[in-house]
Write an enzyme that holds these catalytic residues in place. Structure first.
Site, PDB file in Angstrom:
ATOM      1  N   HIS A   1      47.732 -69.232 -45.936  1.00 23.83           N
ATOM      2  CA  HIS A   1      48.458 -69.249 -44.834  1.00 23.83           C
ATOM      3  C   HIS A   1      49.944 -69.517 -45.276  1.00 23.83           C
ATOM      4  O   HIS A   1      50.821 -68.811 -44.819  1.00 23.83           O
ATOM      5  CB  HIS A   1      47.877 -70.731 -44.250  1.00 23.83           C
ATOM      6  CG  HIS A   1      48.855 -71.139 -43.050  1.00 23.83           C
ATOM      7  ND1 HIS A   1      48.586 -71.392 -41.664  1.00 23.83           N
ATOM      8  CD2 HIS A   1      50.395 -71.740 -43.179  1.00 23.83           C
ATOM      9  CE1 HIS A   1      49.538 -71.997 -41.008  1.00 23.83           C
ATOM     10  NE2 HIS A   1      50.432 -72.201 -41.647  1.00 23.83           N
ATOM     11  N   GLU A   2      50.304 -70.340 -46.363  1.00 22.23           N
ATOM     12  CA  GLU A   2      51.693 -70.512 -46.717  1.00 22.23           C
ATOM     13  C   GLU A   2      52.267 -69.461 -47.391  1.00 22.23           C
ATOM     14  O   GLU A   2      53.277 -68.954 -47.299  1.00 22.23           O
ATOM     15  CB  GLU A   2      51.459 -71.903 -47.676  1.00 22.23           C
ATOM     16  CG  GLU A   2      51.287 -73.118 -47.095  1.00 22.23           C
ATOM     17  CD  GLU A   2      52.108 -73.568 -45.946  1.00 22.23           C
ATOM     18  OE1 GLU A   2      53.265 -73.231 -45.887  1.00 22.23           O
ATOM     19  OE2 GLU A   2      51.470 -74.121 -44.988  1.00 22.23           O
TER      20      GLU A   2
ATOM     21  N   ASP B   1      -1.427 -58.212 -28.082  1.00 22.65           N
ATOM     22  CA  ASP B   1      -1.566 -56.832 -28.303  1.00 22.65           C
ATOM     23  C   ASP B   1      -2.097 -56.072 -27.315  1.00 22.65           C
ATOM     24  O   ASP B   1      -3.070 -55.002 -27.532  1.00 22.65           O
ATOM     25  CB  ASP B   1      -2.390 -56.784 -29.582  1.00 22.65           C
ATOM     26  CG  ASP B   1      -1.880 -57.420 -30.792  1.00 22.65           C
ATOM     27  OD1 ASP B   1      -0.641 -57.461 -30.842  1.00 22.65           O
ATOM     28  OD2 ASP B   1      -2.772 -58.040 -31.558  1.00 22.65           O
TER      29      ASP B   1
END
Length: 416
Positions: free
Chosen positions: A21-22, A213
């Site tokens: 982010h930085e 089934d």
């Protein structure tokens, strides 16, 4: 050991996300010619650093985030060398400042999107048609999955010797059987099955008609007794009801895997859903404060309450401990997306606050020019300090509240 490994890995992932982010701020600021003097991972005392050009890079002793120092973020910065005045951030066009200040959130969004695309291709994303609401679940065909026992309502635990065994299992029903009738009452959906069972007495017998089934069959089950709230009031008081010991097998898969190309569209769709959910969650935050306090003071922790990075790391630890790596990465995606959105809120000292002020200045200058009045100039950040401190105080108190709840009464997703 696996739990501690998961906590450590998730905490490290968060630290890397914040560092990137930085780095987003750093790279865009440098690209536009702004002066960046410092880029550090962590806070507190410096453990290690080096200088390259005009910027000092390094690691601090407290690994709880990071920071990037851009010269002249506001006109009121008093530590700007006169030589650096032309490169002060506030002197640059508003669109450049917007890119720099939003670059951090864009980085979080990019991390989330890349991770989502990888998940879509390798493990699949949640199926948008999968039934999630109570109404959708009740409309599903009554295809059953046997449970090991019948547990009390909201009991987040494994079966114990005190829990009655599943009547359906004892009646030789199987996973995948579709219930068609109970005591002669037709069952067309899972909702019909629940309604019919609630009309029977605990401990009584029930003739179960089913299809297996493609072949019809019948079985006789002795219903167990458990505690459940009324069907029309899920939050109401629980009372004794009859239970068959089955769950629902949804008619649609929970997840869908995509090819590399189709994954882009699926990622975009899921991101849109995540954005809506994020905003809805943020709107509910004030309502959840009492629930957090209840959790801290000994009450039950609401799973819908906010969590801190501590709580997220603990959930990451649980995921690794239970080999649920998909959950680990989805937590990473959600947290990055939330941080990205939160940082764009138009409040100081968040990035969105600086962006909002920059565009307010631009709009105000435009209006004054049309009115043939002198440009009012830049916003005085010093006058906004009381509001900034209020945001910091409220945010700090809320963070402390969530961290405390995550320590003393954390949210858990698995029985431990």
């Amino acid at each position: 050991m696996a739990y501690l490994l998961g906590v450590t890995l998730f905490a490290l992932a968060i630290l890397i996300s914040v560092s990137l982010h930085e780095a987003g701020h750093l790279l865009t600021a440098k690209a536009f010619g702004m002066k960046v003097t410092k880029y550090f991972v962590g806070f507190g005392p410096t453990l290690w650093s080096f200088r390259r050009g005009e910027t000092e890079y390094g690691i601090k002793g407290i690994p709880l985030g990071g920071f990037c120092k851009i010269v002249g973020m506001t006109p009121q910065d008093d530590d700007v060398d006169p030589v650096d005045e032309p490169r002060a951030m506030w002197r640059f066009p508003v669109w450049k400042r917007t890119i720099v200040m939003s670059a951090g959130s864009v980085t979080h969004f990019a991390l989330a999107l890349v991770a989502l695309w990888i998940i879509a291709v390798t493990a699949g994303l949640p199926n948008p048609k999968f039934p999630t609401t109570e109404a959708q679940v009740r409309q599903e065909p009554a295809v059953i999955q046997l449970t090991d026992c019948v547990v009390p309502e909201n009991a987040n635990r494994a079966c114990t010797a005190a829990d009655p065994a599943s009547p359906a299992a004892q009646a030789q029903l199987r996973d995948g059987d579709r219930i068609t009738a109970v005591n002669g009452t037709p069952v067309a959906s899972y909702g019909d099955l629940l309604t019919t069972l609630r009309g029977l007495k605990p401990g009584g017998t029930a003739q179960i008609a089913y299809v297996r089934d493609g072949q019809p069959g019948t079985a006789t089950a002795t219903l167990a007794q458990t505690q459940r709230p009324p069907l029309d009031d899920p939050k109401g008081a629980a009372g004794p009801v009859a239970a068959l010991g089955v769950g629902l097998v949804p008619s649609t898969p929970t997840r869908i895997e995509y090819g590399p190309v189709a994954a882009f569209g699926a990622t975009a769709d899921f991101t849109g859903t995540m954005a809506v959910n994020t905003f809805e969650a943020m709107k509910r935050i004030p309502q959840k404060v009492p629930a957090l306090w209840t959790a801290i003071t000994g009450g039950e922790r609401d799973v819908d309450t906010p969590i801190s990075v501590v709580g997220a790391s603990r959930l990451g630890g649980e995921a690794v401990e239970n080999n649920a790596w998909l959950l680990f990465f989805m937590l990473f995606v959600s947290l990055n997306f939330f941080i990205g959105v939160f940082n764009l809120l138009p409040l100081l000292p968040l990035d969105g606050g600086h962006i909002a002020i920059a565009w307010f200045e631009r709009a105000r200058s435009w209006v004054y020019a049309r009115l043939r009045r002198p440009d009012p100039g830049r916003v005085d950040y010093l006058k906004l300090m009381p509001f900034t401190y209020a945001v910091i105080l409220i945010g700090g108190a809320f963070t402390l509240l969530t961290i405390t709840a995550d320590v003393v009464n954390p949210i858990t997703l698995f029985s431990r």
